[in-house]
Design a protein around this motif. Structure first.
Motif, PDB file in Angstrom:
ATOM      1  N   THR A 135      51.060 -27.784   3.199  1.00  0.00           N
ATOM      2  CA  THR A 135      51.445 -26.755   2.214  1.00  0.00           C
ATOM      3  C   THR A 135      50.699 -25.697   2.068  1.00  0.00           C
ATOM      4  N   TYR A 136      48.960 -25.925   2.707  1.00  0.00           N
ATOM      5  CA  TYR A 136      48.008 -24.667   2.278  1.00  0.00           C
ATOM      6  C   TYR A 136      47.740 -24.161   3.466  1.00  0.00           C
ATOM      7  N   PRO A 137      48.658 -24.070   4.296  1.00  0.00           N
ATOM      8  CA  PRO A 137      48.443 -23.269   5.857  1.00  0.00           C
ATOM      9  C   PRO A 137      47.509 -22.331   5.864  1.00  0.00           C
ATOM     10  N   ALA A 138      46.692 -22.370   6.589  1.00  0.00           N
ATOM     11  CA  ALA A 138      45.142 -21.030   6.998  1.00  0.00           C
ATOM     12  C   ALA A 138      45.796 -20.278   8.093  1.00  0.00           C
ATOM     13  N   CYS A 139      46.942 -20.721   8.998  1.00  0.00           N
ATOM     14  CA  CYS A 139      47.350 -19.675   9.793  1.00  0.00           C
ATOM     15  C   CYS A 139      48.195 -18.602   8.946  1.00  0.00           C
ATOM     16  N   LEU A 140      48.749 -18.935   7.567  1.00  0.00           N
ATOM     17  CA  LEU A 140      49.690 -17.991   6.801  1.00  0.00           C
ATOM     18  C   LEU A 140      47.755 -17.074   6.694  1.00  0.00           C
ATOM     19  N   GLU A 141      47.321 -17.495   5.302  1.00  0.00           N
ATOM     20  CA  GLU A 141      46.039 -16.668   5.049  1.00  0.00           C
ATOM     21  C   GLU A 141      45.895 -15.991   6.241  1.00  0.00           C
ATOM     22  N   ALA A 142      45.520 -16.510   7.367  1.00  0.00           N
ATOM     23  CA  ALA A 142      44.311 -15.434   8.269  1.00  0.00           C
ATOM     24  C   ALA A 142      45.711 -14.425   8.548  1.00  0.00           C
ATOM     25  N   CYS A 143      46.839 -14.650   8.821  1.00  0.00           N
ATOM     26  CA  CYS A 143      48.003 -13.533   9.410  1.00  0.00           C
ATOM     27  C   CYS A 143      47.537 -12.280   8.777  1.00  0.00           C
ATOM     28  N   PRO A 144      47.106 -10.950   8.908  1.00  0.00           N
ATOM     29  CA  PRO A 144      46.889  -9.942   8.378  1.00  0.00           C
ATOM     30  C   PRO A 144      47.927  -8.882   8.551  1.00  0.00           C
ATOM     31  N   ARG A 145      49.033  -9.406   9.693  1.00  0.00           N
ATOM     32  CA  ARG A 145      50.743  -8.954   9.722  1.00  0.00           C
ATOM     33  C   ARG A 145      51.403  -9.783   8.413  1.00  0.00           C
ATOM     34  N   LYS A 146      50.829 -10.970   7.780  1.00  0.00           N
ATOM     35  CA  LYS A 146      52.085 -11.526   6.795  1.00  0.00           C
ATOM     36  C   LYS A 146      53.296 -11.843   8.059  1.00  0.00           C
ATOM     37  N   ALA A 147      52.986 -11.936   9.367  1.00  0.00           N
ATOM     38  CA  ALA A 147      53.696 -12.210   9.990  1.00  0.00           C
ATOM     39  C   ALA A 147      54.610 -13.790  10.267  1.00  0.00           C
ATOM     40  N   ILE A 148      53.869 -14.521   9.353  1.00  0.00           N
ATOM     41  CA  ILE A 148      53.922 -16.280   9.562  1.00  0.00           C
ATOM     42  C   ILE A 148      54.229 -16.381   7.693  1.00  0.00           C
ATOM     43  N   TYR A 149      55.100 -17.142   7.322  1.00  0.00           N
ATOM     44  CA  TYR A 149      55.567 -17.852   6.323  1.00  0.00           C
ATOM     45  C   TYR A 149      55.834 -18.928   5.984  1.00  0.00           C
ATOM     46  N   VAL A 157      56.814 -24.237   8.595  1.00  0.00           N
ATOM     47  CA  VAL A 157      56.002 -23.283   8.918  1.00  0.00           C
ATOM     48  C   VAL A 157      56.284 -22.523  10.307  1.00  0.00           C
ATOM     49  N   VAL A 158      56.358 -21.057  10.260  1.00  0.00           N
ATOM     50  CA  VAL A 158      57.343 -20.169  11.034  1.00  0.00           C
ATOM     51  C   VAL A 158      56.473 -18.642  11.286  1.00  0.00           C
ATOM     52  N   ILE A 159      56.449 -18.567  12.825  1.00  0.00           N
ATOM     53  CA  ILE A 159      55.650 -16.913  12.864  1.00  0.00           C
ATOM     54  C   ILE A 159      56.830 -16.516  13.304  1.00  0.00           C
ATOM     55  N   ASP A 160      57.351 -15.143  12.589  1.00  0.00           N
ATOM     56  CA  ASP A 160      58.482 -14.237  12.400  1.00  0.00           C
ATOM     57  C   ASP A 160      57.761 -13.137  13.831  1.00  0.00           C
ATOM     58  N   ILE A 192      58.955 -25.072  15.100  1.00  0.00           N
ATOM     59  CA  ILE A 192      59.392 -25.058  14.681  1.00  0.00           C
ATOM     60  C   ILE A 192      60.007 -25.320  14.031  1.00  0.00           C
ATOM     61  N   PHE A 193      59.509 -26.901  13.598  1.00  0.00           N
ATOM     62  CA  PHE A 193      60.169 -28.953  13.494  1.00  0.00           C
ATOM     63  C   PHE A 193      62.025 -28.693  13.744  1.00  0.00           C
ATOM     64  N   CYS A 194      61.831 -28.053  14.286  1.00  0.00           N
ATOM     65  CA  CYS A 194      63.238 -27.897  15.119  1.00  0.00           C
ATOM     66  C   CYS A 194      64.376 -27.722  14.264  1.00  0.00           C
ATOM     67  N   TYR A 195      63.626 -26.335  13.163  1.00  0.00           N
ATOM     68  CA  TYR A 195      64.714 -26.108  12.412  1.00  0.00           C
ATOM     69  C   TYR A 195      66.390 -25.482  12.575  1.00  0.00           C
ATOM     70  N   PRO A 196      66.167 -25.444  13.184  1.00  0.00           N
ATOM     71  CA  PRO A 196      67.903 -25.268  13.450  1.00  0.00           C
ATOM     72  C   PRO A 196      68.716 -26.662  13.995  1.00  0.00           C
ATOM     73  N   ARG A 197      68.092 -27.160  14.310  1.00  0.00           N
ATOM     74  CA  ARG A 197      68.869 -28.844  14.271  1.00  0.00           C
ATOM     75  C   ARG A 197      68.803 -29.321  13.020  1.00  0.00           C
ATOM     76  N   LEU A 198      67.612 -29.758  12.337  1.00  0.00           N
ATOM     77  CA  LEU A 198      67.621 -29.767  10.613  1.00  0.00           C
ATOM     78  C   LEU A 198      69.005 -28.680  10.543  1.00  0.00           C
ATOM     79  N   GLU A 199      69.133 -27.693  10.136  1.00  0.00           N
ATOM     80  CA  GLU A 199      69.711 -26.563   9.144  1.00  0.00           C
ATOM     81  C   GLU A 199      71.709 -27.150   9.976  1.00  0.00           C
ATOM     82  N   LYS A 200      71.461 -28.281  11.335  1.00  0.00           N
ATOM     83  CA  LYS A 200      72.783 -28.974  11.963  1.00  0.00           C
ATOM     84  C   LYS A 200      73.039 -30.961  11.074  1.00  0.00           C
ATOM     85  N   GLY A 201      72.277 -30.929  10.303  1.00  0.00           N
ATOM     86  CA  GLY A 201      71.894 -32.121  10.563  1.00  0.00           C
ATOM     87  C   GLY A 201      71.702 -33.001  11.458  1.00  0.00           C
ATOM     88  N   GLU A 202      70.557 -32.393  12.663  1.00  0.00           N
ATOM     89  CA  GLU A 202      70.503 -33.046  13.623  1.00  0.00           C
ATOM     90  C   GLU A 202      68.697 -33.677  13.605  1.00  0.00           C
TER      91      GLU A 202
END
Lengths: 333, 244
Positions: A135-149, A157-160, A192-202
Motif C-alpha cells: 500500500t505504501y511501496p518504498a520502491c515507488l518512493e525511491a524511484c527518481p524517474r517516477k517509473a514505478i506506479y 505495483v508495476v515498473i514502466d 506484476i501480480f499476473c495483471y494480464p491474467r486477472l484482466e481476463k478473469g484468470e
C-alpha cells in the motif's frame, strides 16, 4: 491509495516447497534474456538465508517516514543462473557427467530443508514469496524517474519499462528485495501480480498451478472475497515484516500446528516446534493472537462444530480460493 | 585540505540554492567561455583520432562539482574527479566535443551480444552477469531552442520554458540523445549520435559529435564515475559555459 486492492493469502501450513509456483512464474514471465537468475516468485526455507541471501536483514523499507538504506544484493547473493554441458555429453561424446556451469553456490531455495534447531528438534517451513504490492511501496518512493506506479484500479505495483533507467534505487528501497535488475535490458523488473491474467478473469499463474492449493486471491475490499474474509473477518493471516512500514498486500497464515515427537495434541503455544520468537520475528507480535484464533477454530472443528475459517482454508475448489472480478476494477474510459 | 573541501561544499550549496530558487540562470560571464577551434581535419578523424589530433587544440579545464546527496539513503562520495578538460572543434558542419578526465577505475565492459532471434526460440538465454555495477559515463547539455537572450536554462535538466537536449555517452551502453525540461523529466528520444570513448593510462577521452551550435550557446558537462555508484543525479557537473 488505490480504489481497489488485489491481495493474496498463502497458507504456510499447506506449502510443500515443490516450487511449482516458481516454475509457473518463470515459464510465463522470466524466460527471457537477462532474467535467468531472477525468480519473481520463489519458495525459500525458513529459518534460512533466503533469496537473495540475508534479504530480511540488509535494510530498506520505512522508518519514521523515511526510506531506510540498504546495499544492493550481488549476483552471488541471488545465485548465478547455470546451464548444463549437454552439448559435450550428448553430442560430442565426452564421457564426463552432466555438470552445471558456473558452479552453483546460491539459488532461490539454496539451503532447502536445513531449517533450525529448537532444543533437540529440527524445524523448518516453506515461505513462498512474490512482490507484496504494498500500500505504501518504498520502491515507488525511491524511484527518481517516477517509473514505478501503483495501479489506481487494483493496487498492483508495476515498473514502466519505458521510463526505467536502471538506477536500482527501488531494489535498495524494497525491504523484501523483490525487484530484480536485468543487465541485458538495463532496466529493473518485478512481479506484476499476473495483471494480464486477472484482466481476463484468470487467477495468477503461481496460484493456478499450486498443487497444495494454499493461495487465495481476491480484492481485499470485496467482502465476498476469500482474502477479505481471511485477513479482515477471521483475522488469521498476517503480512511479512509489518514493521518495515510498507503495508504488504500479501498475507500469510502462520504455521501453527506442526507435530513434534511426543507432543501430539499439544498446542504450539504449550510446546512449540516452531519457536514463537521466530514467528514473531517474521510476522510481528500479532502472530500469537492469530495462532490462538487458529487453535480455537481447530478445537471447534475437532469437537464436532463447524469452523468457517478452517473450511475456507481447506479451499476445496477454485471458486472458494479465488474471486477475480475484472469488471469490478476496470476503469471506465 | 579540509578547508578546501568545506569551500567546495559551500560553493556547491550556494550554486544549487541560486539555481533552485531562480530555476533559470543568467548566462555566465566571459570567464566561463569556451573557444572553438576550426579544425582542418575531418569529423571522422576527430572522432577516432588519438592525442595527435586533439593535442593540437587547446584544452579548457572546467571545474566539476559533486552533487550533494540527493536522497537520505545515499552513501557519501568523495570528490575524485575535480576537473574535466574540454576541447571543441568545428568540422563538416558539426561541433565535436572531447571530454577528458582522470579516473583511476575503468568501469565499462562489453555486454554479451543479444542474438536477433526471439528468446523463446533459443534454448540458451543471455545471462545477467552482474546486477550491482555502474558504468562510467559523460554528457553534454545545451538548450533545445537556440536563444540569444540573457537567460540560460536551469542547470537541473532545464525547465518548462527552457527545454534542454542532453547528449549522453556510456562506456558500456553507447550513446543516446535525451530531452528534458526540469529534474526527473529526462526522456530518451530513441536517437543516438556518433561518439567514441577511449580509456588509457587512467584517463577517459570521450568524443561527442554534436549539431553545430552557434556562438553564445550555453553548454554544460557531466561525468559519472561507475566505481562511486554514480547514476542519475549522483554525478559530477559543471556550471554553464558559453561557446565563443
Amino acid at each position: 491509495m488505490s480504489r481497489h486492492q488485489y491481495a493474496m493469502v498463502m497458507d504456510l501450513n499447506k506449502c510443500l516447497g515443490c516450487q511449482t509456483c516458481t516454475i509457473a512464474c518463470k515459464k510465463l514471465w522470466t524466460d527471457r534474456d537477462g532474467t535467468g537468475y531472477m525468480y519473481w516468485n520463489n519458495v525459500e526455507t525458513r529459518p534460512g538465508l533466503g533469496y537473495p541471501r540475508q534479504w530480511d536483514r540488509i535494510g530498506g523499507g520505512w522508518k519514521d517516514g523515511s526510506l531506510q538504506p540498504s546495499p544492493l544484493p550481488t549476483m552471488d547473493d541471488y545465485g548465478h543462473a547455470w546451464e548444463y554441458n549437454y552439448e559435450q555429453r550428448l553430442y560430442e561424446g565426452k564421457r564426463q557427467p552432466v555438470m552445471p556451469s558456473p558452479e552453483p553456490k546460491s539459488g532461490c531455495n539454496w539451503d532447502e530443508d536445513v531449517g533450525g534447531m529448537n532444543a533437540d528438534a529440527n524445524y523448518f517451513f516453506y515461505l513462498p514469496r512474490i512482490c507484496n504490492h504494498c500500500t505504501y511501496p518504498a520502491c515507488l518512493e525511491a524511484c527518481p524517474r517516477k517509473a514505478i506506479y501503483k495501479r489506481e484500479e487494483d493496487g498492483i505495483v508495476v515498473i514502466d519499462q519505458d521510463r526505467c533507467q536502471g538506477y536500482r534505487y527501488c531494489i535498495k528501497a524494497c525491504p523484501y528485495k523483490k525487484i530484480y535488475f536485468n543487465e541485458v535490458t538495463g532496466k529493473s523488473e518485478k512481479c506484476i501480480f499476473c495483471y494480464p491474467r486477472l484482466e481476463k478473469g484468470e487467477v495468477n499463474a503461481c496460484a493456478a498451478q499450486c498443487p497444495g492449493r494454499l493461495r487465495f486471491v481476491g480484492l481485499l475490499d470485496d467482502p465476498e472475497s476469500p482474502v477479505h474474509k481471511l485477513v479482515l473477518v477471521h483475522k488469521i493471516a498476517l503480512p511479512l515484516f509489518p514493521e518495515k512500514g510498507t503495508q504488504p498486500n500479501v498475507f500469510y497464515v502462520p504455521p501453527f500446528n506442526p507435530p513434534k515427537i511426543g507432543n501430539y495434541g499439544k498446542s504450539i503455544q504449550e510446546d512449540p516446534r516452531v519457536p514463537l520468537d521466530y514467528l514473531t520475528y517474521l510476522f510481528g507480535p500479532e502472530v500469537r493472537d492469530v495462532i490462538t484464533r487458529l487453535e480455537a477454530e481447530l478445537k471447534k472443528q475437532q469437537e464436532g462444530g463447524r469452523s468457517e475459517a478452517l473450511q475456507l482454508l481447506i479451499g476445496r475448489d477454485a471458486e472458494t480460493r479465488y474471486r477475480i472480478r475484472p469488471q469490478l476494477v476496470q476503469i471506465q474510459v | 585540505m579540509r578547508t578546501h573541501q568545506l569551500l567546495t561544499i559551500a560553493s556547491v550549496c550556494l550554486l544549487l540554492t541560486a539555481v533552485t530558487s531562480a530555476q533559470t540562470a543568467i548566462k555566465p560571464a566571459s570567464g566561463q567561455s569556451l573557444s572553438v577551434a576550426a579544425s582542418p581535419v575531418s569529423v571522422d578523424h576527430l572522432l577516432n583520432g588519438g592525442p595527435a589530433v586533439w593535442n593540437q587544440i587547446a584544452a579548457k579545464h572546467v571545474a566539476l562539482n559533486r552533487t550533494p546527496p540527493l536522497y537520505d539513503t545515499d552513501e557519501p562520495a568523495a570528490v575524485e574527479i575535480p576537473v574535466v578538460d574540454v576541447r571543441l572543434a568545428r568540422a563538416g558542419g558539426k561541433l565535436i566535443v572531447q571530454l577528458s578526465w582522470r579516473d583511476a577505475t575503468h568501469d565499462a565492459t562489453t555486454l554479451t551480444e543479444v542474438p536477433n532471434t526471439p528468446p523463446e526460440t533459443r534454448f540458451l538465454k543471455v545471462p545477467t552477469d552482474a546486477d550491482d555495477r555502474f558504468f562510467d559515463a559523460a554528457a553534454v547539455m545545451f538548450p533545445a531552442k537556440a536563444d540569444a537572450g540573457a537567460i540560460a536554462p536551469s542547470l537541473q535538466m532545464g525547465d518548462a520554458e527552457h527545454p534542454v537536449e542532453i547528449y549522453y555517452w556510456n562506456g558500456t551502453r553507447g550513446s543516446m540523445v535525451m530531452q528534458a525540461q526540469g529534474r526527473s523529466t529526462t526522456k530518451r528520444t530513441g536517437q543516438n549520435f556518433p561518439s567514441s570513448g577511449i580509456y588509457q593510462n587512467g584517463r577517459w577521452n570521450v568524443t561527442f559529435e554534436l549539431p553545430d551550435l552557434a556562438a553564445g550557446t550555453t553548454v554544460a558537462f557531466a561525468v559519472w564515475n561507475g566505481s562511486q555508484k554514480d547514476r542519475d543525479g549522483r554525478k559530477y557537473f559543471s556550471v554553464w559555459q558559453v561557446l565563443e
